[in-house]
Design an enzyme around this catalytic site. Structure first.
Site, PDB file in Angstrom:
ATOM      1  N   TYR A  33      -0.860  -0.126  10.400  1.00  0.00           N
ATOM      2  CA  TYR A  33      -1.359  -0.675   9.125  1.00  0.00           C
ATOM      3  C   TYR A  33      -0.110  -0.156   8.052  1.00  0.00           C
ATOM      4  O   TYR A  33       0.309  -1.234   7.222  1.00  0.00           O
ATOM      5  CB  TYR A  33      -2.610   0.073   8.717  1.00  0.00           C
ATOM      6  CG  TYR A  33      -2.780  -0.230   7.466  1.00  0.00           C
ATOM      7  CD1 TYR A  33      -3.224  -1.852   6.852  1.00  0.00           C
ATOM      8  CD2 TYR A  33      -2.825   0.636   6.268  1.00  0.00           C
ATOM      9  CE1 TYR A  33      -3.490  -2.021   5.684  1.00  0.00           C
ATOM     10  CE2 TYR A  33      -3.260   0.353   4.720  1.00  0.00           C
ATOM     11  CZ  TYR A  33      -3.561  -1.016   4.551  1.00  0.00           C
ATOM     12  OH  TYR A  33      -3.876  -1.451   3.296  1.00  0.00           O
TER      13      TYR A  33
ATOM     14  N   SER B 156       0.665  -1.312  -0.030  1.00  0.00           N
ATOM     15  CA  SER B 156      -0.027  -0.073  -0.049  1.00  0.00           C
ATOM     16  C   SER B 156       1.054   1.226   0.056  1.00  0.00           C
ATOM     17  O   SER B 156       2.014   1.217   0.420  1.00  0.00           O
ATOM     18  CB  SER B 156      -0.726   0.041   1.099  1.00  0.00           C
ATOM     19  OG  SER B 156      -1.438   1.301   1.458  1.00  0.00           O
TER      20      SER B 156
HETATM   21  P1  NDP Z   1     -11.767  -5.994   0.975  1.00  0.00           P
HETATM   22  O1  NDP Z   1     -11.878  -5.805   2.158  1.00  0.00           O
HETATM   23  O2  NDP Z   1     -12.593  -5.590  -0.300  1.00  0.00           O
HETATM   24  O3  NDP Z   1     -11.047  -7.602   0.691  1.00  0.00           O
HETATM   25  C1  NDP Z   1     -10.198  -8.090   1.833  1.00  0.00           C
HETATM   26  C2  NDP Z   1     -10.298  -9.565   1.281  1.00  0.00           C
HETATM   27  O4  NDP Z   1      -9.090 -10.112   2.362  1.00  0.00           O
HETATM   28  C3  NDP Z   1     -11.371 -10.277   1.534  1.00  0.00           C
HETATM   29  O5  NDP Z   1     -11.534 -11.219   0.768  1.00  0.00           O
HETATM   30  C4  NDP Z   1     -11.221 -10.955   2.987  1.00  0.00           C
HETATM   31  O6  NDP Z   1     -11.735 -12.118   3.035  1.00  0.00           O
HETATM   32  C5  NDP Z   1      -9.456 -10.997   3.031  1.00  0.00           C
HETATM   33  N1  NDP Z   1      -8.976 -11.447   4.296  1.00  0.00           N
HETATM   34  C6  NDP Z   1      -8.953 -10.370   5.282  1.00  0.00           C
HETATM   35  N2  NDP Z   1      -8.676 -10.903   6.381  1.00  0.00           N
HETATM   36  C7  NDP Z   1      -8.396 -12.345   6.342  1.00  0.00           C
HETATM   37  C8  NDP Z   1      -8.007 -13.363   7.219  1.00  0.00           C
HETATM   38  N3  NDP Z   1      -7.864 -13.431   8.363  1.00  0.00           N
HETATM   39  N4  NDP Z   1      -8.247 -14.658   6.492  1.00  0.00           N
HETATM   40  C9  NDP Z   1      -8.590 -14.846   5.115  1.00  0.00           C
HETATM   41  N5  NDP Z   1      -8.656 -13.696   4.336  1.00  0.00           N
HETATM   42  C10 NDP Z   1      -8.969 -12.659   4.911  1.00  0.00           C
HETATM   43  O7  NDP Z   1     -10.269  -5.196   0.465  1.00  0.00           O
HETATM   44  P2  NDP Z   1      -9.242  -4.941  -0.513  1.00  0.00           P
HETATM   45  O8  NDP Z   1      -9.750  -5.804  -1.590  1.00  0.00           O
HETATM   46  O9  NDP Z   1      -9.147  -3.356  -0.677  1.00  0.00           O
HETATM   47  O10 NDP Z   1      -7.916  -5.171  -0.143  1.00  0.00           O
HETATM   48  C11 NDP Z   1      -7.180  -6.314  -0.485  1.00  0.00           C
HETATM   49  C12 NDP Z   1      -5.602  -5.850  -0.036  1.00  0.00           C
HETATM   50  O11 NDP Z   1      -5.430  -4.614  -0.472  1.00  0.00           O
HETATM   51  C13 NDP Z   1      -5.536  -5.753   1.404  1.00  0.00           C
HETATM   52  O12 NDP Z   1      -4.112  -6.223   1.577  1.00  0.00           O
HETATM   53  C14 NDP Z   1      -5.443  -4.319   1.681  1.00  0.00           C
HETATM   54  O13 NDP Z   1      -4.541  -3.743   2.769  1.00  0.00           O
HETATM   55  C15 NDP Z   1      -4.664  -3.866   0.443  1.00  0.00           C
HETATM   56  N6  NDP Z   1      -4.921  -2.355  -0.085  1.00  0.00           N
HETATM   57  C16 NDP Z   1      -6.312  -1.619  -0.364  1.00  0.00           C
HETATM   58  C17 NDP Z   1      -6.356  -0.492  -0.856  1.00  0.00           C
HETATM   59  C18 NDP Z   1      -7.637   0.129  -0.788  1.00  0.00           C
HETATM   60  O14 NDP Z   1      -7.641   1.358  -0.830  1.00  0.00           O
HETATM   61  N7  NDP Z   1      -8.768  -0.619  -1.164  1.00  0.00           N
HETATM   62  C19 NDP Z   1      -5.274   0.243  -0.923  1.00  0.00           C
HETATM   63  C20 NDP Z   1      -3.919  -0.349  -0.750  1.00  0.00           C
HETATM   64  C21 NDP Z   1      -3.844  -1.561  -0.612  1.00  0.00           C
HETATM   65  P3  NDP Z   1     -12.835 -12.576   4.335  1.00  0.00           P
HETATM   66  O15 NDP Z   1     -13.433 -11.569   4.925  1.00  0.00           O
HETATM   67  O16 NDP Z   1     -13.718 -13.401   3.550  1.00  0.00           O
HETATM   68  O17 NDP Z   1     -11.983 -13.583   5.096  1.00  0.00           O
HETATM   69  C1  8X3 Z   2      -5.116   1.452   1.820  1.00  0.00           C
HETATM   70  C2  8X3 Z   2      -4.807   2.831   0.985  1.00  0.00           C
HETATM   71  O1  8X3 Z   2      -4.439   5.402   1.591  1.00  0.00           O
HETATM   72  O2  8X3 Z   2      -6.261   4.032   2.874  1.00  0.00           O
HETATM   73  O3  8X3 Z   2      -3.803   0.658   1.912  1.00  0.00           O
HETATM   74  O4  8X3 Z   2      -3.994   3.662   3.284  1.00  0.00           O
HETATM   75  S1  8X3 Z   2      -4.822   4.106   2.367  1.00  0.00           S
END
Ligand code: NDP
Ligand code: 8X3
Length: 251
Positions: A148, A135
């Protein structure tokens, strides 16, 4: 024989969009997550090119049992997408919950390292690839980013370390560092506050899950002699704001 990707966190957001993108292009995908109903719906949508594995990535025994139970045709994993992860809380460090920090470290750091360690022998044997979702929070500090951001800095640096260690094996390693994208991320971060999520993204034209899925797919399908080390993406509406200065009240 189609290529096989294991994508963690495929029940929502980037991971689910990536599973759709890879299957549409003829790959086999192992989709993981905790929500069995979401995995079943994805299987119903995408068919037998998708194998679902329902486990909490923090549960090492469940993770290993799922890997051991993979059907034969899904065992030759060519690509690991370490995507499952989350932020918990937006408060300054001094007001944050220690339980939130532990959840993020266990999920974003320990589980990611554990799964990577488990799959490295397969990936080396197949000259595969690892794409780790970090991120911008791991690159730039911001108020409330504390643990985070720390977990994502680990992901970025761990990826560079893997790349060094895997030198000469043919295994490619990439870190993707996205900025703001509208998924379930902020609802999860705020412990279920949909209004806060809606407010954050309103009129901001954030990136979408499909934007990141397309980036993952592009990186995975580059010719084998090309390695994207790291890539940082933001919506055009987001930029880095710089430093803050606190001034004492004058006497
Ligand atoms: P979502 O919350 O939409 O999806 C997150 C996914 O991670 C879900 O499928 C969830 O599945 C899974 N997950 C979370 N915790 C667990 C666990 N303990 N065991 C198994 N699966 C888990 O978020 P995003 O798609 O946005 O995020 C995906 C990645 O991208 C993350 O690593 C996030 O930090 C990163 N990210 C996101 C950004 C954003 O702005 N959205 C920007 C930068 C990075 P379930 O709950 O079914 O277990
Ligand atoms: C998620 C992006 O800008 O919310 O990793 O931290 S931000």
């Amino acid at each position: 024989m189609p290529k096989t990707a294991l994508i963690t966190g495929a029940t929502a957001g980037f991971g689910r969009a990536a599973a759709r993108r890879f299957v549409a292009a003829g790959w086999q995908v192992i989709a993981t997550g905790r929500r069995a109903d979401r995995l079943a719906a994805l299987h119903a949508e995408l068919g037998d090119a998708l194998h679902t594995a329902c486990f909490d990535v923090r549960d090492e025994a469940a993770m290993r049992a799922s890997l051991n139970a993979l059907p034969g045709r899904f065992r030759g994993i060519d690509l690991l997408v370490n995507n499952a992860g989350l932020a918990q809380g937006t408060k300054p460090a001094q007001d944050a919950l220690l339980s939130d920090w532990k959840t993020m470290i266990d999920t974003n750091v320990t589980a990611l390292a554990t799964l990577t360690h488990a799959l490295l022998p397969t990936l080396v044997a197949r000259k595969g690839a690892i794409i780790n979702i970090s991120s911008v929070a791991g690159v730039y500090p911001y108020p409330g980013g504390n643990a985070y951001g720390g977990t994502k800095a680990f992901v970025s640096q761990f990826s560079l370390g893997l790349r060094s260690d895997l030198h000469g094996t043919g295994v490619r390693v990439t870190t993707i560092e996205p900025g703001m994208a509208e998924t379930e991320f902020t609802v999860v971060r705020t412990h279920g506050d949909q209004a806060a999520s809606d407010t954050l993204y309103a009129n901001a034209n954030p990136m979408t899950a499909e934007d990141i899925a397309g980036t993952i797919f592009w990186i995975a399908t580059l010719p084998p002699h090309l390695n994207i080390n790291r890539i940082e993406l933001m919506p055009t509406s987001q930029s880095v704001a710089g430093f803050q200065v606190h001034r004492e009240a004058s006497a």
